[in-house]
Scaffold this motif. Structure first.
Motif, PDB file in Angstrom:
ATOM      1  N   ILE A   1      -6.778  -7.281  13.165  1.00  0.00           N
ATOM      2  CA  ILE A   1      -5.378  -6.866  13.372  1.00  0.00           C
ATOM      3  C   ILE A   1      -5.062  -7.028  14.854  1.00  0.00           C
ATOM      4  O   ILE A   1      -5.809  -6.552  15.713  1.00  0.00           O
TER       5      ILE A   1
ATOM      6  N   ASP B   1      -6.108  -1.074   6.232  1.00  0.00           N
ATOM      7  CA  ASP B   1      -4.959  -1.877   6.663  1.00  0.00           C
ATOM      8  C   ASP B   1      -3.646  -1.166   6.340  1.00  0.00           C
ATOM      9  O   ASP B   1      -2.714  -1.126   7.152  1.00  0.00           O
ATOM     10  N   ARG B   2      -3.583  -0.569   5.156  1.00  0.00           N
ATOM     11  CA  ARG B   2      -2.356   0.116   4.724  1.00  0.00           C
ATOM     12  C   ARG B   2      -2.039   1.301   5.635  1.00  0.00           C
ATOM     13  O   ARG B   2      -0.908   1.487   6.075  1.00  0.00           O
TER      14      ARG B   2
ATOM     15  N   LYS C   1      -1.134   0.289   9.268  1.00  0.00           N
ATOM     16  CA  LYS C   1       0.261  -0.160   9.379  1.00  0.00           C
ATOM     17  C   LYS C   1       1.211   1.027   9.474  1.00  0.00           C
ATOM     18  O   LYS C   1       2.236   0.960  10.156  1.00  0.00           O
ATOM     19  N   LYS C   2       0.894   2.115   8.772  1.00  0.00           N
ATOM     20  CA  LYS C   2       1.704   3.323   8.880  1.00  0.00           C
ATOM     21  C   LYS C   2       1.648   3.886  10.301  1.00  0.00           C
ATOM     22  O   LYS C   2       2.646   4.348  10.849  1.00  0.00           O
TER      23      LYS C   2
ATOM     24  N   THR D   1       1.033   2.154  13.112  1.00  0.00           N
ATOM     25  CA  THR D   1       1.760   1.279  14.036  1.00  0.00           C
ATOM     26  C   THR D   1       3.270   1.414  13.836  1.00  0.00           C
ATOM     27  O   THR D   1       4.037   1.367  14.800  1.00  0.00           O
ATOM     28  N   ALA D   2       3.699   1.604  12.580  1.00  0.00           N
ATOM     29  CA  ALA D   2       5.129   1.777  12.305  1.00  0.00           C
ATOM     30  C   ALA D   2       5.642   3.059  12.951  1.00  0.00           C
ATOM     31  O   ALA D   2       6.733   3.093  13.536  1.00  0.00           O
TER      32      ALA D   2
END
Length: 317
Positions: free
Chosen positions: A6, A56-57, A60-61, A63-64
């Motif tokens: 990532i 990964d899921r 992403k939360k 980073t969001a």
């Protein structure tokens, strides 16, 4: 062994990783079967495919959330990593709307999804129950909504009340007049107000009755019009007290009732008015009921661990 790479492109890796990579260390704690290496702007992760997909899921939360709020504290990370359902970790549903600007420019807004639900429910309903353990921001969010309504002239006064159960028969032995005797039991409400209203203005509001802080017994016989009313520590009300309070609602009034069913101080065999109300009123239109849990704890990270530890004991009894 599978590999996931990532790259952080639109956010600062140093700030996202935290001091001494403390946020990465948290990730390692929650994913002990994965090998996680952070260097530069890249995160490399090695392990089983299923675990990599889960990592990964949730990454992403994180980073969001960071991209939206430009910060990522330990409580947020733990909520994202420890949550079970999709809704729990969908931090994008938390509004960025500021409820109000507090003292010294402090921005007061919902910090968790369930706090946001309290805000949203208050827009739709005139009566909202916010129920959950200590430290989840129930009372603080309620007071913020009340101060916002007062500032925007939606109401003419704020009334904050709680049952003085802890005082019991010893109240008369405390020094001072009635206000001085009761103030210790109202302290959490004062603390929230001090974050949101400058001291001189707060003192004036209390002096002229724009903000009233009183024990629940003082509500008897009143009709509360044009007011934002908060009943705190509602788990310590009896059947009669809760019914009395709820029927005080007058014209253009908003009620928020907060409480923690796990911290009832009533004598044994007396049913909590909060528990009863949640059952009796759950299907009435115009009443919102929001449940918070340990994922909403915004105090020190140890508070959540304390709540979890006591849960284990209480389930055994």
């Amino acid at each position: 062994m599978n590999e996931l790479i990532i790259e952080l492109t639109e956010i600062s890796p140093r700030e996202f990783f935290g001091q001494q990579n403390e946020n990465i260390e948290l990730l390692k704690k929650y994913f002990p079967k994965l090998k996680i290496v952070a260097r530069g702007s890249k995160v490399k992760v090695y392990g089983d495919e299923d675990l990599l997909e889960e990592f990964d899921r949730r990454f992403k939360k994180m980073t969001a959330h960071f991209a939206k709020y430009n910060k990522l504290d330990e409580n947020v990370i733990e909520r994202i990593l420890a949550s079970n359902g999709q809704e729990d970790i969908n931090t994008s549903q938390i509004s960025t709307d500021v409820l109000l600007h507090g003292v010294s420019g402090r921005l007061i807004k919902a910090q968790t999804l369930n706090q946001q639900k309290i805000v949203d429910s208050s827009k739709q309903n005139d009566m909202v129950f916010a129920v959950g353990p200590a430290g989840t921001g129930k009372t603080y969010t309620g007071v913020a909504l009340a101060v916002k309504a007062l500032k925007e002239k939606q109401v003419k006064r704020i009334i904050l009340t709680r049952p003085a159960v802890e005082a019991g028969e010893n109240l008369g032995f405390l020094p001072g007049d009635l206000k001085e005797k009761l103030d210790p039991y109202m302290q959490p409400l004062y603390d929230a107000l001090r974050d949101m209203i400058p001291p001189e203005k707060l003192a004036l509001y209390i002096e002229n009755g724009t903000i009233q802080i009183a024990p629940l017994a003082f509500m008897r016989g009143r009709t509360l019009d044009n007011a934002f009313v908060i009943l705190d520590e509602a788990q310590n009300t009896t059947h009669a007290q809760m019914k009395m309070f709820l029927t005080r609602m007058g014209k253009n009034a908003k009620f928020v009732i907060t409480g923690d069913p796990g911290q009832i101080d009533l004598p044994r065999r007396i049913i909590s008015g909060l528990k009863e109300a949640l059952l009796v009123l759950k299907n009435i239109e115009g009443i919102g009921i929001i449940y918070l849990d340990d994922k909403d704890v915004i105090r020190h990270r140890l508070v959540k661990k304390v709540i979890d530890a006591y849960k284990d004991i209480e389930h055994q009894n």
